[in-house]
Design a protein around this motif. Structure first.
Motif, PDB file in Angstrom:
ATOM      1  N   LYS A 213       0.816  -1.196   0.000  1.00  0.00           N
ATOM      2  CA  LYS A 213       0.000   0.000   0.000  1.00  0.00           C
ATOM      3  C   LYS A 213       0.858   1.256   0.000  1.00  0.00           C
ATOM      4  N   VAL A 214       0.508   2.172  -0.875  1.00  0.00           N
ATOM      5  CA  VAL A 214       1.157   3.476  -0.953  1.00  0.00           C
ATOM      6  C   VAL A 214       0.113   4.548  -0.674  1.00  0.00           C
ATOM      7  N   THR A 215       0.388   5.392   0.310  1.00  0.00           N
ATOM      8  CA  THR A 215      -0.508   6.487   0.645  1.00  0.00           C
ATOM      9  C   THR A 215       0.250   7.797   0.529  1.00  0.00           C
ATOM     10  N   VAL A 216      -0.278   8.692  -0.298  1.00  0.00           N
ATOM     11  CA  VAL A 216       0.339   9.998  -0.492  1.00  0.00           C
ATOM     12  C   VAL A 216      -0.595  11.038   0.112  1.00  0.00           C
ATOM     13  N   SER A 217      -0.167  11.606   1.215  1.00  0.00           N
ATOM     14  CA  SER A 217      -1.030  12.526   1.936  1.00  0.00           C
ATOM     15  C   SER A 217      -0.190  13.426   2.833  1.00  0.00           C
ATOM     16  N   SER A 218      -0.669  14.646   3.004  1.00  0.00           N
ATOM     17  CA  SER A 218       0.005  15.563   3.921  1.00  0.00           C
ATOM     18  C   SER A 218      -0.617  15.476   5.311  1.00  0.00           C
TER      19      SER A 218
END
Length: 122
Positions: A117-122
């Motif tokens: 799983k890859v999560t791109v979030s600030s």
């Protein structure tokens, strides 16, 4: 042949990650990365042929992602730079021996890793 993917995680927009996919046993002619976001179908990301010199990318990742393989280690990599929130997904590696025209087609791959799983979030 079994495929084991790893390297996913949480990263901020603009950040980088490198995914790895190790194959036990022999390698395939073509190795690919696909991804599946929540409530979406599985989409092609990138693929590489056995010689490592022929690579293919989805338009959405071209210029940001780089696929490579090390046949001596039976491993394929996906270097992901300048990540965007829309890159958030579970990433799967896959392998096959097939014709070039179907290299972007998920159904043409017959061995799959478990996903990372890859999560791109600030």
């Amino acid at each position: 042949v079994r495929l084991q993917a790893c390297g996913g995680g949480l990263v901020q927009p603009g950040g980088s990650l490198r995914l790895s996919c190790a194959a036990s046993g022999s390698t395939f002619r073509d190795m690919g990365w696909f991804r599946q976001a929540p409530e979406k179908g599985r989409e092609f990301v990138a693929a590489v042929r056995r010689d490592g010199g022929h690579t293919y990318y989805a338009e959405s990742v071209k210029g940001r992602f780089t696929i490579s393989r090390d046949n001596a280690k039976n491993t394929v990599y996906l270097e992901m730079n300048n990540l965007k929130p829309e890159d958030t997904a579970v990433y799967y590696c896959a392998g096959r021996d097939g014709i070039l025209s179907t290299i972007r087609t998920a159904s043409a791959y017959y061995t799959w890793g478990q996903g990372t799983k890859v999560t791109v979030s600030s």
